[in-house]
Design an enzyme around this catalytic site. Structure first.
Site, PDB file in Angstrom:
ATOM      1  N   HIS A 576      -2.201   0.789   2.361  1.00 12.94           N
ATOM      2  CA  HIS A 576      -1.287  -0.235   1.829  1.00 12.94           C
ATOM      3  C   HIS A 576       0.039  -0.135   2.575  1.00 12.94           C
ATOM      4  O   HIS A 576       0.819   0.777   2.327  1.00 12.94           O
ATOM      5  CB  HIS A 576      -1.096  -0.018   0.337  1.00 12.94           C
ATOM      6  CG  HIS A 576      -0.143  -0.988  -0.277  1.00 12.94           C
ATOM      7  ND1 HIS A 576      -0.516  -2.273  -0.591  1.00 12.94           N
ATOM      8  CD2 HIS A 576       1.170  -0.902  -0.586  1.00 12.94           C
ATOM      9  CE1 HIS A 576       0.521  -2.917  -1.094  1.00 12.94           C
ATOM     10  NE2 HIS A 576       1.565  -2.105  -1.096  1.00 12.94           N
ATOM     11  N   ASP A 578       3.519  -1.645   3.096  1.00 14.23           N
ATOM     12  CA  ASP A 578       4.523  -2.593   2.622  1.00 14.23           C
ATOM     13  C   ASP A 578       5.213  -3.188   3.848  1.00 14.23           C
ATOM     14  O   ASP A 578       5.713  -2.457   4.704  1.00 14.23           O
ATOM     15  CB  ASP A 578       5.507  -1.881   1.702  1.00 14.23           C
ATOM     16  CG  ASP A 578       4.842  -1.489   0.389  1.00 14.23           C
ATOM     17  OD1 ASP A 578       4.374  -2.397  -0.309  1.00 14.23           O
ATOM     18  OD2 ASP A 578       4.757  -0.284   0.088  1.00 14.23           O
ATOM     19  N   ASP A 688      -0.451  -4.459  -5.274  1.00 17.51           N
ATOM     20  CA  ASP A 688       0.820  -3.806  -5.618  1.00 17.51           C
ATOM     21  C   ASP A 688       1.892  -4.765  -6.123  1.00 17.51           C
ATOM     22  O   ASP A 688       3.061  -4.422  -6.142  1.00 17.51           O
ATOM     23  CB  ASP A 688       1.322  -3.072  -4.354  1.00 17.51           C
ATOM     24  CG  ASP A 688       2.486  -2.147  -4.661  1.00 17.51           C
ATOM     25  OD1 ASP A 688       2.553  -1.643  -5.789  1.00 17.51           O
ATOM     26  OD2 ASP A 688       3.339  -1.946  -3.780  1.00 17.51           O
TER      27      ASP A 688
END
Ligand code: ZN
Length: 1379
Positions: A576, A578, A688
């Site tokens: 993941h 960001d 998320d």
């Protein structure tokens, strides 16, 4: 008496067993089931003991009692007391057993039940009558003697004392006292060698069985053993420690000493031969004792054969689970005992690199892109040393590494090990990305595999390493703190080494075995089998039998078929990343390169490895900055192992983006995936994001996606979301199959704990048979690691656990689809009960986002108009479209789930504000160019653009000077102020018309001052009373006596400030308790507030306004103009704030005269209702919610709406509706929202429903004022000039987007996107297009025509119309094909 009875019985049994073992197993003949040197595990030992017992029973006379048989059985199971206890400790497994449980079990083994009834044979019952009563009494007496607390709650220690009275603590203490009393002749409290060896067996009472067996030895040797501290004397503690077989400290110390003395070849291990040579002393050490079993051997003499048997004997587990478990864990610890454990053997040889040199570009911390590889690699590099530090934060340092691998490492696996305390990227000499290095706490990616099987022909290597001066999560002083901009990072390691694959593999085996033993919630068979196996492996390894240890592990982990749970977990590698957060966007580009290259390298070593990645933007970065890596990725995508997911441009915020922006995420995302990889993504991926709009299911349907994955709702503070696999039904009834990975994480490590957690959590057990596990370090961690892949292999087939297989998410969704009839349904939004401050934080970014969304809408509309009516040069069109597409991409990137919500560091926010500014400038310029191209540069008049598809009559302001001076203004019907002239204008639906002033309305707007000092603003629509503090005390619709403001308080537009101190997530969270700290600022006598009371600013006839001002708090200032114009049904609050607060939230509150159990809030393409009360925990968790352009509270026939121009945080409580204006968090941006803000909101009371009162239309108008364009000469070119361009005949249906089709060059079409806004069925909505049209076809959000989507057209002259039906909140898109 009892003890004697027990002892005699036990002695008989032990001696008998011993005799039988020695005679039957070792001397008579070769045993049938066991050979010397055979590997024996505890289960086969049990089997063997059964054999022995059977044989021994044959030797007994019929007259021998069952008691003897059972004694034999019991004593032969002495080593299994733990297991016996475990088996007796029935559900609930609370670590204690009762006398009844024990007795029932004991009797059952004899075939009788507790009440003595016949179960098996008459003989058994008779035997019970004859002998059992007495035996049970004896056992019961022993039981109660071993009890210290509750006799029905015997713990394991008490149980052991019961089973081994000679090992009970009190008994051992008594022995110690006896010995001391007898032997300590000089009375100094300790025994010297002389005293110790004085012991005569005759001195010991026959009753003292344990003591007799202790001293039946070579006492000199024994003295050395007992004297633990080696002081030459034996004290009571040492004696006790020796006697206590369960004392692990003693055993370990003793073993270490003995290993040292016996280890004649000094290789750190004692072989069987060395042990034999050492002889009896070695055997006096209980380290190698298979517990009670071997204890029987202690009493006799040993042959070499016996010793060999004992050495090869698989040591059964010692009684203490904890010590065995920790023994295993220490053997793989990365911190403790690394001098002797497996971790210490990870590398068998190492060597420094041949040359290490360095170069850094000036000011690289501002942007690494100034010095790409092509520039950096040709610079002059200077030598540096390991241990040197590099900085500052965000700077880039380049290293050149020359490596010479020694010839002697031929055939070995060779690693380059790098740790610069930062993230770093390895480049080949010719400029190809090789692999990222990370710096996470757990072993991650600190090494690169230089060679799997080193061939000396390839010994010299040259690499470049690009060190980025930041950690995985930026450079904050704490987890979410602002970055320390002056950090230095130490180069810790740069070397090459030979990787010891065997040690690594064994370490992974032990890690999993220890975890299985520790984590199994039921402490069942798998846990114990794992414990025994690990212990066995350790013994083998310590005996130097590594190969055998591997075999034991292999046997354990092999597929045992069908014994795993009927539940499959698909393990999916991911990372993941960001797109910006605690680091700027530009660093994300490199994070992607580092993590994606890691995945590619792992794929070379692990053919089963599958990795998914979302966000087209990140792939585009790789394509632009790292083309060789992109080519590699493309190859793996083709193989189906590197799997793009999500279908969107980035993983966006789930609440704030407009509906159109949502569609564009998919349009641009899927287009990229299709063009680059030949395939669209099949699931929406948003693990998320901070809450999920109720409109998502329909948007997904509209772009052809039917699966959705997230997990964030597991962060709820108040309510546990009830599902992991479910059908999510959105606002309009559309559904999407949804899955939350049940371990509630997207960064699993594939540890046993993750699997256990997953199974424990999974809330749809029975309904669905598969789930996803997402593993891999996120952000800077580099994704999956070798350890994770090794763990997965081992956990694939563990009895009692789910099958853990590698795979792609679509497999699970396909299976879920098959099981969907079993699944539960969740209707409405997925509201996250956390992070609700993100609707308000970083106010400027949110405002810019709203303005840019509108600007892009307008420019696309104007471009479509132009292209429809004029032939535009292809090059020019391409340029404009290019700029608009880049702008959309930039906008979408800044809708990322840490940028738009406001949860990033200051650098990110500065970049975002600049990006929005750039969008605004570039798109504004294109808008201007299109307008000029279309209408001329104009001193010849002015035009009015209505971008909304309904007729409008508004007051507009013509700025003084510039091109607008050519507007003909009748001063009689106008109003002047310093900056310009207000006039009333009218515009047809979606049109460009000549700007013409309309006559003054019949009722103008007025400002009055009342006797009580209050002011009244009134027009044809409403009358509002304002006090000197800027509060609205009353608002009534014209001709109505009903007040919209609650008359108990009369305090609407109260500006309130609250303490805003979250639990942890500063920029993210506004907690429920903030509501308890409310303080009204614009009220009489408020401490620290300085008011400048309201005064009249403007007094009609077209615009009236009252102005007031206050300073408060930490020097903050707020000024407000309350404005009403002659054509407006709402009162505008034009607000300026200079904000200087810390940890505060500011709100405008409106207590209303409305009874409403729900408030309604606009969202993407519709609206949702949320409660105004806190009946249930689900209701009270919604104390701060998201809404777009309006919110409303209504009762029958009447209601009040608030309109918002750029604020998204709302709350409702009883009759009070509030809009959150500003927050002041300090992490991760220490200056968040500090400074100047300008924003507007409006109050609109209405009769009827908000639908019938046009609240939705008014909110659009409030956000999108009529636009004045310059130049009119060529207006005639626009067909249908002076009237509508597109008309829609139903107010409920909103034409939200008009744009050229995405592939306009090959498919000349305009895309129209509508939605039904009221929540109603609207049949036969007529859409009239005032331009030539070839065909109209319904299409999806990706602009792909729907099957049989062609529509029937009606032509009337130059116009064409078509009719369509709308369902409540339905989104529909159409391709209008042009000639
Ligand atoms: Zn994230």
């Amino acid at each position: 008496m009892r003890r004697n009875y027990r002892k005699v019985a036990a002695s008989v049994a032990l001696l008998l067993l011993l005799w039988l073992l020695i005679n039957v197993v070792f001397q008579d003949s070769e045993p049938k089931s066991l050979h010397i040197g055979d590997k024996v595990d505890v289960y086969s030992l049990m089997k063997m003991e059964d054999e022995v017992m059977k044989l021994s029973v044959q030797h007994l006379d019929d007259s021998d009692s069952n008691f003897i048989k059972s004694s034999i059985k019991e004593s032969s199971y002495n080593s299994l007391n733990m297991m016996t206890f475990s088996a007796l400790d029935k559900f609930p497994r609370d670590g204690v057993i009762s006398w009844n449980e024990y007795l029932t079990d004991f009797l059952m083994k004899l075939g009788v039940s507790l009440d003595g009834t016949k179960e098996k044979t008459d003989e058994a019952a008779k035997a019970l009558n004859r002998t059992m009563k007495e035996e049970i009494m004896g056992l019961k007496a022993a039981w109660f003697e071993s009890v210290r607390g509750d006799p029905d709650r015997l713990n394991i220690d008490e149980f052991l004392a019961f089973r081994h009275p000679e090992q009970s603590h009190s008994f051992l203490l008594k022995i110690v006292e006896d010995v001391a009393n007898i032997l300590d002749t000089n009375g100094d409290g300790v025994l010297n060698l002389g005293e110790f060896t004085e012991l005569k067996l005759d001195d010991v009472s026959m009753d003292n069985f344990a003591l007799r067996s202790l001293f039946d030895k070579d006492l000199k040797t024994l003295f050395k053993v007992v004297d633990i501290d080696g002081k030459g004397t034996v004290n009571r503690q040492e004696l006790l420690a020796y006697l206590d077989m369960r004392n692990p400290i003693h055993a370990r110390r003793e073993a270490r000493r003995l290993v040292q003395t016996a280890d004649s070849d000094r290789n750190g291990r004692v072989s069987a031969n060395e042990a034999v040579n050492k002889g009896p002393e070695f055997l006096a050490c209980r380290w190698f004792n298979p517990d009670g079993f071997q204890k029987s051997f202690m009493c006799t003499k040993f042959t070499k054969r016996d010793i060999l048997f004992i050495m090869d004997y698989v040591a059964s587990l010692r009684k203490n689970k904890r010590t065995t478990l920790e023994r295993m864990e220490k053997f793989i610890s990365t911190e403790l005992f690394t001098d002797v454990n497996l971790h210490g053997q990870r590398y068998s040889a190492e060597k420094a690199v041949t040359d290490l040199s360095h170069w850094a570009g000036k000011d690289s911390e501002k942007d690494w892109r100034k010095y790409p590889f092509s520039i950096a690699s040709v610079q002059t590099f200077k030598p540096v040393n390991i241990g040197d530090s590099f900085g500052p934060t965000w700077a880039t340092h380049w290293f050149k590494v020359i490596i010479d691998i020694p010839e002697s490492w031929k055939g070995e696996t060779v690693h380059l090990i790098w740790n610069s305390s930062t993230e770093a990227l390895l480049w080949s000499e010719d400029g190809k990305v090789v692999q990222g290095f990370s710096c996470v706490d757990e072993p991650g990616r600190e090494y690169y595999v230089l060679a799997e099987n080193f061939a000396p022909t390839d010994s010299r290597r040259v690499y470049f390493i690009e060190m980025a001066c930041n950690g995985s999560f930026g450079a904050g002083a704490n987890a979410i703190g602002p970055p320390d901009m002056k950090k230095e990072f130490k180069l810790e390691i740069c070397k090459i080494a030979v990787f010891n694959k065997s040690a690594y593999s064994l370490a992974m085996d032990l890690e999993i075995l220890a975890s299985l033993a520790r984590e199994d919630p039921s402490d069942g068979f798998t846990a114990h089998k794992a414990l025994f196996t690990g212990n066995h492996m350790l013994n083998l390894m310590q005996a130097g039998k590594t190969d055998e240890a591997h075999k034991v592990a292999k046997e354990f982990f092999k597929d045992k078929q069908s014994k795993s749970l009927d539940f499959t977990v698909v393990a999916v590698g991911n990372c993941h990343i960001d797109s910006a957060w605690l680091w700027p966007v530009r660093e994300t580009i490199r994070k992607c390169a580092r993590s994606f290259s890691n995945a590619i390298r792992l794929m070379e070593l692990y053919p089963e490895f599958i990795f998914v990645a979302s966000q087209a933007q990140q792939f585009e970065w790789i394509k632009d900055y790292y083309p060789s890596l992109f080519t590699e990725i493309k190859g793996r995508v083709k193989e189906g192992r590197f799997v793009p997911v999500g279908g969107t441009w980035v993983e966006m915020d789930g609440n704030i983006p407009s509906g159109e922006a949502y569609v564009r995420h998919f349009l641009l995302g899927q287009k990229f995936f299709l063009e680059e990889f030949g395939k669209k993504c099949s699931e929406f991926w948003l693990p998320d994001t901070f809450g999920y709009s109720a409109q998502i299911p329909q948007i997904l349907q509209h772009v052809g996606i039917s699966n959705f994955l997230t997990q964030k709702i597991s962060w709820n503070v108040v309510n546990k979301f009830p599902h992991h696999s479910f059908v999510w039904e959105g606002l309009d009834g559309s559904t999407v199959l949804s899955h939350f990975p049940p371990s509630n994480s997207y960064t699993d490590r594939v540890k046993v704990a993750n699997v256990v957690e997953l199974v424990k959590n999974y809330s749809d057990k029975g309904r669905a048979s598969q789930a996803i596990m997402l593993y891999g370090f996120g952000d800077g961690g580099g994704g999956a690691t070798q350890d994770m892949l090794e763990r997965r292999r081992r956990l694939e087939n563990i009895p009692g656990y789910p099958k853990l297989k590698p795979g792609v998410p679509s497999e699970v969704f396909d299976q879920l689809a098959k099981e969907s009839k079993n699944l539960c349904r969740w209707v409405g939004e997925l509201y996250l009960e956390m992070h609700n401050g993100t609707y308000t934080t970083q106010a400027t970014i949110k405002k810019q986002n709203r303005r840019c969304e509108e600007l892009l809408r307008n420019v696309e509309l104007l471009l479509a108009m132009l292209v429809v009516h004029e032939s535009v040069d292809e090059k020019l069109l391409k340029k404009w479209q290019g700029i608009v597409t880049v702008a959309w991409k930039k906008l979408l990137l800044n809708q990322f789930h840490d940028i738009l919500p406001g949860s990033s560091i200051e650098m990110v926010n500065v970049d975002a504000r600049e990006a929005f500014e750039e969008i605004s400038n570039n798109v504004g310029k294109v808008f201007q160019e299109i307008s000029e191209r279309f209408f001329g540069t104009g001193r010849d008049g002015n035009l009015l653009l209505n971008t909304l598809a309904w007729k409008r009559r508004n007051v507009v302001k013509i700025p003084r000077g510039g091109n607008t001076r050519h507007v003909n203004v009748n001063e009689q019907s106008a109003q002047q102020d310093d900056q310009g002239t207000f006039i009333v204008v009218e515009a047809p639906q979606m049109s460009v018309v000549q700007l013409l002033q309309q006559p003054m309305p019949e009722i103008s707007v007025k400002t009055e001052k009342l006797q009580n000092g209050n002011f009244v603003l009134s027009n044809a629509f409403l009358r509002a009373e304002i006090d000197t503090y800027g509060r609205i005390t009353s608002t009534k619709l014209s001709g109505s006596s009903k007040d919209a403001i609650c008359q108990e308080s009369k305090l609407a537009n109260s500006i309130c400030i609250y303490d805003d101190i979250p639990l942890f997530w500063d920029a993210w969270d506004v907690m429920d308790y903030h509501l308890e700290t409310r303080k009204i600022l614009n009220a009489p006598n408020v401490e620290g507030v300085k008011m400048k009371p309201a005064r009249i600013l403007q007094n009609g006839p077209l615009v009236s306004a009252v102005e007031w001002e206050m300073s408060f708090g930490n020097g903050s200032k707020l000024s407000q103009r309350i404005i009403l114009d002659a054509e407006s049904p709402y009162l505008i609050f034009e607000t300026n704030v200079d904000w200087k607060e810390s940890h505060k939230i500011l709100k405008a509150e409106f207590p209303l005269n409305v009874l409403a159990r729900n408030a309604t809030y606009e969202i993407q393409y519709g609206h949702v209702e949320r409660p105004t009360h806190a009946n249930t925990s689900w209701d009270w968790a919604k104390y701060e919610v998201v809404g777009h352009r309006w919110a409303d509270m209504s009762e029958c026939g009447f209601g009040v709406s608030l309109l918002s121009e750029c604020k998204y945080g709302w709350s409702s409580d009883g009759n009070k509706l509030s809009l959150s204006l500003l927050r002041a968090p300090k992490s991760p941006d220490a200056n968040a929202d500090i400074g100047a803000h300008a924003f507007k909101y409006a109050l609109m009371p209405h009769a009827g429903t908000f639908q019938s009162a046009n609240v939705i239309q008014r909110a659009h108008e409030f956000n999108q004022p009529l636009k004045i364009l310059h130049g009119a000469a060529r207006l005639g070119k626009l067909a249908g000039a002076e009237s509508s361009w597109i008309e829609v005949d139903q107010r409920a249906v909103i034409l939200d987007a008009v744009k050229l089709s995405d592939n306009f060059k090959t498919h000349r079409a305009v895309v129209l996107r509508f939605y039904e806004s009221f929540g109603s069925h609207v049949p036969l909505t007529n859409v009239t297009l005032h331009f030539p049209v070839k065909a109209v076809t319904a299409c999806n959000g990706l602009e792909e025509p729907l099957k049989s989507g062609g529509l029937k057209l009606n032509s009337h002259g130059a116009s064409t119309s078509f009719a369509v039906d709308f369902k409540p909140f339905q989104i529909q898109s159409f391709l209008v094909e042009l000639f």
